[in-house]
Scaffold this active site. Structure first.
Site, PDB file in Angstrom:
ATOM      1  N   PRO A  54      57.805 -26.092 -81.415  1.00  0.00           N
ATOM      2  CG  PRO A  54      60.223 -25.557 -81.048  1.00  0.00           C
ATOM      3  CD  PRO A  54      58.647 -25.672 -80.615  1.00  0.00           C
ATOM      4  CG  HIS A  55      56.245 -29.977 -84.962  1.00  0.00           C
ATOM      5  ND1 HIS A  55      55.574 -28.857 -84.539  1.00  0.00           N
ATOM      6  CD2 HIS A  55      55.845 -30.291 -86.109  1.00  0.00           C
ATOM      7  CE1 HIS A  55      54.572 -28.680 -85.448  1.00  0.00           C
ATOM      8  NE2 HIS A  55      54.715 -29.559 -86.413  1.00  0.00           N
ATOM      9  CB  ALA A  56      61.669 -31.060 -87.926  1.00  0.00           C
TER      10      ALA A  56
END
Lengths: 113, 153
Positions: free
Chosen positions: B68-70
């Site tokens: 997961p990344h942002a």
């Protein structure tokens, strides 16, 4: 074996939704498909990765406007390349520089360009 | 690009305890490691950015891995958190395998492609069986750092 160099049109590059569409499409074909990312000078020199692996495709780090080489070998290789080229060449809904104006019927905010 | 693993993934942001079983809870759990390490100005904003990305398409990339990344203004420096699940989490990965090694990447907003570079470097190293095995076998956060230090260059 057949191969093709294709520009990655979606703004997101070969990430997120375009990447998952690409991997899904590669999985629909029985032939073996590999992708090679460009090096700094735009030459196709990298290590080929399995196009049906999300991990592999993510590892390429290909951005919008870069060109990748797609290599297919086996049954329906040309069809696979056609389908994958379609994924890579199609801007996503909401991409600013969408060139498919005639298809999307101008529901953008200002229809510029 | 050279990474300073101690800076990017400090031991405080590594958990070898079993994370929550649900994907969304695990994403919060990893975020909280970064929050507790004082690197997040606005937890809710960071969480929303992570969820937004997840809604677009899963970050479960297969081979037991999820990333997961942002990119979010809620952090001021690139930060990665890591946890490992024995049980495996359902991340809707395309290969339908549960995720056991979960990395969460948060990078500040701005013109750079830091998050994509970190994402691709990490993915590239995780393609190697021995790197994944090293992460499964690691018995301390320091060992996790050691495996990654060697793998990412």
């Amino acid at each position: 074996m057949t191969e093709r160099v294709v520009e990655v049109v979606p703004e997101a590059g070969l990430h997120a939704r375009p990447a998952s569409k690409f991997v899904q499409t590669a999985n629909e074909y029985d032939c073996e498909v590999q992708v090679v990312a460009p090096d700094g000078e735009g030459n196709q020199e990298g290590e080929p990765v399995d196009a049906s692996s999300m991990l592999g495709v993510t590892s390429l780090g290909v951005g919008h406007g870069e060109r990748v080489k797609v290599i297919a070998d086996g049954e329906n290789a040309v069809d696979a390349l056609d389908a994958l080229e379609e994924v890579l060449s199609t801007p996503e809904a909401g991409d600013e520089d969408s060139e498919n104006g005639e298809e999307s019927g101008g529901d953008g905010p200002d229809g510029e360009g | 690009m050279d990474y300073d693993i101690d800076r990017l993934l400090p031991t405080e942001q590594i958990s070898l305890a079993e994370p929550p079983a649900k994907k969304d809870d695990a994403i919060s759990f990893l975020l909280d490691l970064v929050v507790e390490n004082d690197r997040v100005d606005d937890r809710e904003r960071a969480l929303e950015a992570l969820r937004e990305r997840e809604r677009e398409t899963t970050t479960g990339v297969g081979k037991g891995i999820a990333i997961p990344h942002a990119q979010t203004g809620a952090v001021s420096e690139p930060s990665v958190a890591f946890c490992r699940s024995e049980a495996g989490l359902d991340f809707d990965s395309m290969d339908e395998q549960p995720a056991h090694l979960i990395f969460e990447i948060l990078v500040p907003e701005g013109g750079s492609d830091d998050h994509l570079e970190i994402l691709s470097s990490l993915s590239r190293s995780l393609m190697h069986d021995d790197v994944r095995e090293g992460l499964y076998d690691a018995e301390s956060p320091e060992e996790v750092q050691g495996v990654l230090r060697e793998a990412i260059s």
